[in-house]
Design a protein around this motif. Structure first.
Motif, PDB file in Angstrom:
ATOM      1  N   ASP A  93      44.036  37.327  39.789  1.00 27.13           N
ATOM      2  CA  ASP A  93      44.159  36.396  40.903  1.00 27.13           C
ATOM      3  C   ASP A  93      45.075  35.226  40.586  1.00 27.13           C
ATOM      4  OD1 ASP A  93      41.857  34.088  39.980  1.00 27.13           O
ATOM      5  OD2 ASP A  93      41.570  36.144  39.261  1.00 27.13           O
ATOM      6  N   ARG A  94      45.450  35.056  39.312  1.00 26.87           N
ATOM      7  CA  ARG A  94      46.358  33.985  38.921  1.00 26.87           C
ATOM      8  C   ARG A  94      47.813  34.324  39.215  1.00 26.87           C
ATOM      9  NH1 ARG A  94      45.181  29.243  38.560  1.00 26.87           N
ATOM     10  NH2 ARG A  94      46.738  28.845  36.950  1.00 26.87           N
ATOM     11  N   PHE A  95      48.095  35.568  39.583  1.00 26.36           N
ATOM     12  CA  PHE A  95      49.467  36.001  39.810  1.00 26.36           C
ATOM     13  C   PHE A  95      49.738  36.124  41.307  1.00 26.36           C
ATOM     14  CE2 PHE A  95      48.134  37.698  35.715  1.00 26.36           C
ATOM     15  CZ  PHE A  95      49.172  37.319  34.875  1.00 26.36           C
ATOM     16  N   GLY A  96      50.989  35.938  41.677  1.00 24.57           N
ATOM     17  CA  GLY A  96      51.399  36.134  43.055  1.00 24.57           C
ATOM     18  C   GLY A  96      51.553  37.610  43.381  1.00 24.57           C
ATOM     19  N   VAL A  97      51.679  37.905  44.656  1.00 23.07           N
ATOM     20  CA  VAL A  97      51.808  39.283  45.119  1.00 23.07           C
ATOM     21  C   VAL A  97      53.024  39.952  44.486  1.00 23.07           C
ATOM     22  CG1 VAL A  97      52.286  40.710  47.151  1.00 23.07           C
ATOM     23  CG2 VAL A  97      50.597  38.880  47.291  1.00 23.07           C
ATOM     24  N   VAL A 109      41.893  42.903  36.947  1.00 20.15           N
ATOM     25  CA  VAL A 109      40.625  42.288  36.545  1.00 20.15           C
ATOM     26  C   VAL A 109      40.582  40.858  37.065  1.00 20.15           C
ATOM     27  CG1 VAL A 109      39.146  41.676  34.607  1.00 20.15           C
ATOM     28  CG2 VAL A 109      40.578  43.741  34.495  1.00 20.15           C
ATOM     29  N   THR A 110      39.474  40.497  37.701  1.00 20.47           N
ATOM     30  CA  THR A 110      39.400  39.170  38.323  1.00 20.47           C
ATOM     31  C   THR A 110      37.980  38.639  38.342  1.00 20.47           C
ATOM     32  OG1 THR A 110      39.865  37.936  40.367  1.00 20.47           O
ATOM     33  CG2 THR A 110      39.129  40.201  40.612  1.00 20.47           C
ATOM     34  N   ASP A 111      37.874  37.306  38.350  1.00 19.37           N
ATOM     35  CA  ASP A 111      36.601  36.622  38.568  1.00 19.37           C
ATOM     36  C   ASP A 111      36.535  36.024  39.968  1.00 19.37           C
ATOM     37  OD1 ASP A 111      35.578  37.132  36.016  1.00 19.37           O
ATOM     38  OD2 ASP A 111      36.587  35.378  35.158  1.00 19.37           O
ATOM     39  N   ALA A 112      37.481  36.374  40.829  1.00 27.75           N
ATOM     40  CA  ALA A 112      37.528  35.804  42.177  1.00 27.75           C
ATOM     41  C   ALA A 112      36.267  36.158  42.957  1.00 27.75           C
ATOM     42  CB  ALA A 112      38.767  36.305  42.917  1.00 27.75           C
ATOM     43  N   ALA A 113      35.902  35.263  43.847  1.00 27.51           N
ATOM     44  CA  ALA A 113      34.685  35.464  44.642  1.00 27.51           C
ATOM     45  C   ALA A 113      34.871  36.584  45.643  1.00 27.51           C
ATOM     46  CB  ALA A 113      34.329  34.165  45.369  1.00 27.51           C
ATOM     47  N   PRO A 114      33.869  37.429  45.815  1.00 26.98           N
ATOM     48  CA  PRO A 114      33.949  38.485  46.838  1.00 26.98           C
ATOM     49  C   PRO A 114      34.117  37.867  48.217  1.00 26.98           C
ATOM     50  CG  PRO A 114      32.075  38.829  45.362  1.00 26.98           C
ATOM     51  CD  PRO A 114      32.599  37.464  45.067  1.00 26.98           C
ATOM     52  N   GLY A 170      36.641  36.272  49.332  1.00 28.02           N
ATOM     53  CA  GLY A 170      37.592  35.171  49.368  1.00 28.02           C
ATOM     54  C   GLY A 170      39.015  35.652  49.570  1.00 28.02           C
ATOM     55  N   THR A 171      39.928  34.700  49.756  1.00 22.52           N
ATOM     56  CA  THR A 171      41.325  35.057  50.005  1.00 22.52           C
ATOM     57  C   THR A 171      41.973  35.691  48.777  1.00 22.52           C
ATOM     58  OG1 THR A 171      41.978  32.797  49.408  1.00 22.52           O
ATOM     59  CG2 THR A 171      41.627  33.263  51.748  1.00 22.52           C
ATOM     60  N   ALA A 172      41.590  35.231  47.584  1.00 18.80           N
ATOM     61  CA  ALA A 172      42.171  35.809  46.366  1.00 18.80           C
ATOM     62  C   ALA A 172      41.782  37.273  46.222  1.00 18.80           C
ATOM     63  CB  ALA A 172      41.733  35.014  45.143  1.00 18.80           C
ATOM     64  N   MET A 173      40.508  37.571  46.472  1.00 14.58           N
ATOM     65  CA  MET A 173      40.067  38.958  46.383  1.00 14.58           C
ATOM     66  C   MET A 173      40.737  39.813  47.450  1.00 14.58           C
ATOM     67  SD  MET A 173      38.221  41.033  44.610  1.00 14.58           S
ATOM     68  CE  MET A 173      36.893  40.154  43.752  1.00 14.58           C
ATOM     69  N   ALA A 174      40.924  39.266  48.652  1.00 15.13           N
ATOM     70  CA  ALA A 174      41.597  40.008  49.722  1.00 15.13           C
ATOM     71  C   ALA A 174      43.044  40.299  49.341  1.00 15.13           C
ATOM     72  CB  ALA A 174      41.533  39.214  51.029  1.00 15.13           C
ATOM     73  N   ARG A 175      43.695  39.333  48.683  1.00 17.80           N
ATOM     74  CA  ARG A 175      45.085  39.542  48.252  1.00 17.80           C
ATOM     75  C   ARG A 175      45.175  40.665  47.232  1.00 17.80           C
ATOM     76  NH1 ARG A 175      45.908  34.915  46.168  1.00 17.80           N
ATOM     77  NH2 ARG A 175      46.035  35.429  43.963  1.00 17.80           N
ATOM     78  N   LEU A 176      44.247  40.677  46.272  1.00 13.31           N
ATOM     79  CA  LEU A 176      44.248  41.731  45.256  1.00 13.31           C
ATOM     80  C   LEU A 176      43.960  43.095  45.875  1.00 13.31           C
ATOM     81  CD1 LEU A 176      42.370  39.981  42.318  1.00 13.31           C
ATOM     82  CD2 LEU A 176      44.823  40.270  42.626  1.00 13.31           C
TER      83      LEU A 176
END
Length: 759
Positions: free
Chosen positions: A629-633, A655-660, A662-668
């Motif tokens: 989630d630290r990286f851009g698309v 691999v991510t710790d982003a919240a289910p 959330g926008t970061a998880m949706a991006r991944l």
């Protein structure tokens, strides 16, 4: 009376004008009137019998039938519990938390307007908690207030509407009240007051858009559009005003680009027509594989461009691994055949060295000019980077300035003043989003005699500004849609580490299985790990500081490449040959690690984003990206493109710790769902918006587009482009169209025009 060019200090006074200049850099009436409302509040509308939605912002008018002051239960102070009769059958319950302060104004029997957020405390029963309020005159009294009694946004709006005789409360009966982008020092109601004052003084404007164009598209006149965008009476007023002003934005941009295209067409480049007996033909004949139909088509397009006296300005986009390098090499060899030189600009030393090795390997004896066994039409391919030993750097500089080197590959070192070319005919920029416009312009300026070199920029994932400029028609574009034969599919999966920590263990097991089968893997981290708080992409990845406030402000902790390297060597990947690569290693160490990984003597490469572009190891089949989630698309797509380059199926784990949810998880999840680079770039554009299309900002924080969307308004953009091209062809300087010239200047200042001329 006033015109759009009048200074705000003449129209509003020095105090208000200085505030607008400091907060928004507004100087003229046009600057202010082009600061459009962000949204519209429906102020002053009485409530119907329908229950409003929970969380909705409503404004109600009524008479206070009860106002009881009660002490708070758990702390000092008092609540004022109010019942407001709106005539809808049931009083609205209102609670003020600073009861002692408002009890003198908010009292039984008075008429009031209240605006706040609906809060349901049981089904069918809702209230307003601590709303903004304004005490109104009685219905049989004059509608003008001489004193504003109230608090919050409503009181601010009332003060903004205050004239010499007081406040005309009829303004609050409007269906739509504009809400502006504001600052702490200049509030929305301050802006509204200034806008109303300027509109009252504004003369009818000479419309720069010809009447036939307005009639064809059903557009309002400019004076009416500017009035209705700020003070609409109906919803249709807002839509019609936006349609006109959106077309103005599209036309202003297209006028700038049409002027630029006209200027570029006046530039001169050395024509480099193809030769049937040169190095390009010899290279094509010795290729050990067949080019795809798409590669052949794009080679023909670029070849035709290079044969003209007008400089090429082309974007080559294609999926990771689609063969862009072969196409670019063919173009460079065509320029070398014409007796000119080429510069290939790479974003990192790792990629520059990779290009140097791969181009020399592909060319073979064709890259051995001056050596024994060189082919008849051979040239030299040299590498120039900032960390090269002095002797090697001196030799590369000499080869460039004497013309012995036909192709010079390098990083930012190519831009330095000390680098000179004998006759630079073409510049190729790999992964152009990694370079600023000024850097590209500095390299092109190394051509001599006022001649412009041809320019080819390559990317697998265009950034928003590149998409914007392509959409606007400023770049000629070639696209490679096919993958060469033998490329394997890539499966991508999101690994939510917090919810399923065991899945990470399985990722290390999968790497071990692939290595046992004779293949290789990458493990990518976002930062190096020397506690400098920055990753290689520039984001803040420092560990949280101690203390509650610091912990709240710091981003989540991320895994550093130095730590992961040691942990994997001693733990999950013990027994495998694990290598380390990051941007701060000495150049010779980086080169040594990459050579070992290429040769297969390193099984797993633990690295940062230095492998993002250009690294080609067909035997690598697995990539694990930690803290994805630290990286851009675009970064994720580029990194993923390092695998899937051989015959075996490949796997990328995010691999991510982003919240289910959330926008970061949706991006991944979106990245994992497709390998289409352009689709992902459009996703990036939707999330970041277009950015400052005509300026150097690419972050989306500064925008030259206020209403126009480059994704949603393609028809408007196309119509504006056709009109702008017609006007500029007949009147290149817009001397006969002063209104259009002023519109263009309003959209883009002199600094941005200079920027565009370089880009």
């Amino acid at each position: 009376m006033a015109t759009l060019g009048d200074r705000l200090d003449h129209l509003l006074g020095a105090k208000a004008a200085d505030s607008l200049a400091d907060a928004f850099d507004m100087r003229t009436a046009e600057d202010l009137l082009r600061h459009y409302p962000l949204r519209y509040a429906t102020q002053g509308q009485p409530l119907t019998e329908e229950e409003p939605e929970d969380g909705a912002h409503v404004t109600v008018i009524g008479r206070i039938t009860k106002a009881d002051l009660r002490p708070m239960r758990n702390r000092r102070g008092s609540l004022l519990k109010v019942a407001l009769d709106t005539g809808s059958g049931r009083p609205v319950d209102v609670t003020f938390f600073n009861g002692d302060k408002v009890k003198y104004a908010v009292k039984q029997g008075v008429r009031a307007m209240m605006s706040g957020t609906v809060n349901y405390w049981r089904p069918g029963q809702w209230s307003l908690n601590h709303p903004g309020y304004l005490i109104l005159p009685e219905e049989d009294e004059p509608a003008t207030l001489t004193t504003v009694r109230g608090a919050g946004d409503l009181a601010g709006l009332a003060r903004s509407a205050q004239g010499a005789e007081g406040v005309d409360t009829a303004f609050f009966e409007r269906e739509f009240v504009p809400v502006y982008p504001a600052t702490a020092k200049v509030q929305s109601w301050d802006l509204l007051a200034c806008v109303r004052q300027v509109l009252e003084q504004l003369d009818p404007l000479d419309d720069p858009l010809p009447e036939p164009v307005r009639a064809e598209r059903g557009l309002l006149e400019i004076t009416e559009a500017l009035r209705l965008i700020h003070l609409p009476e109906h919803r249709t007023d807002i839509d019609r005003a936006r349609d006109r002003l959106r077309f103005d934005e599209a036309l202003a941009l297209q006028l700038v680009l049409a002027e630029r295209r006209h200027e570029v067409e006046g530039r001169t480049a050395h024509p480099c027509p193809p030769r049937p007996d040169g190095i390009a033909a010899a290279f094509a004949a010795k290729l050990p594989f067949e080019l795809t139909a798409g590669q052949r088509q794009v080679i023909d397009e670029i070849s035709a461009d290079l044969g003209r006296e007008r400089p090429t300005h082309r974007l080559l986009q294609g999926e990771v691994g689609s063969g862009k390098t072969i196409v670019a090499l063919h173009a460079m060899l065509q320029v070398v055949d014409a007796g000119r030189q080429c510069a290939l600009l790479a974003p990192t030393e790792v990629l520059a060295a990779q290009h140097h090795r791969s181009l020399r390997a592909m060319l073979g004896e064709l890259a051995a000019a001056g050596e024994l066994g060189a082919a008849e039409h051979a040239t030299r391919v040299v590498l120039l980077t900032g960390s090269m030993p002095a002797a090697a750097r001196k030799a590369a500089l000499l080869a460039a300035v004497t013309g012995e080197a036909g192709i010079v590959i390098g990083t930012h070192a190519l831009i330095q003043d000390a680098v000179e070319f004998f006759d630079l005919g073409m510049v190729v920029v790999d992964e152009q989003h990694r370079f600023g416009v000024e850097q590209r312009d500095a390299l092109r300026a190394k051509a001599k005699g006022g001649i412009s070199p041809h320019l080819l920029v390559m990317t697998a994932t265009p950034i928003p500004r590149t998409i914007a400029m392509t959409t606007l028609g400023d770049l000629e574009t070639s696209t490679l849609t096919e993958l060469p034969r033998g490329r394997s599919p890539i499966a991508s999966r999101v690994v939510p580490r917090r919810q399923h920590p065991g899945w990470v263990d399985r990722a290390w097991e999968r790497i071990t299985e692939e290595v046992r089968a004779g293949r290789q893997a990458y493990v990518v981290c976002s930062r190096i790990g020397d506690d400098d708080g920055r990753d290689e992409g520039g984001k803040n990845s420092a560990k949280p500081k101690k203390g509650k406030k610091a912990a709240e402000k710091e981003p989540p902790n991320t895994q550093a490449v130095l730590d992961v390297y040691e942990e994997l060597r001693a733990g999950a990947l013990a027994g495998l040959r694990v290598g380390l690569l990051h941007g701060r290693l000495p150049a010779d160490e980086k080169d040594e690690v990459m050579r070992a990984f290429n040769a297969g003597s390193v099984d797993v490469l633990v690295c940062t984003t230095v492998v993002e572009v250009g690294v080609d190891v067909p035997n690598a089949t697995v990539m694990v990206i930690l803290d994805a989630d630290r990286f851009g698309v675009s970064q994720l797509h580029q990194l993923r493109g390092r695998i899937g380059r051989g015959a075996h199926a490949s796997l990328c784990l995010l691999v991510t710790d982003a919240a289910p949810g959330g926008t970061a998880m949706a991006r991944l999840a979106a990245v994992a769902a497709t390998t289409d680079g352009f689709e992902l770039a459009v996703l990036d554009l939707k999330q970041r918006r277009e950015g400052d299309v005509l300026g150097s900002a690419q972050s989306g924080t500064a925008r030259s587009l206020r209403l126009l969307s480059l994704l949603d308004d393609l028809e408007t953009i196309s119509a504006a482009k056709d009109f702008a091209r017609t006007v500029v062809e007949a009147d290149p300087g817009l001397d006969a169209h002063p209104g259009l010239a002023a519109m263009m200047r309003a959209a883009v200042d002199g600094e941005r025009l200079e920027y565009l001329a370089k880009s």
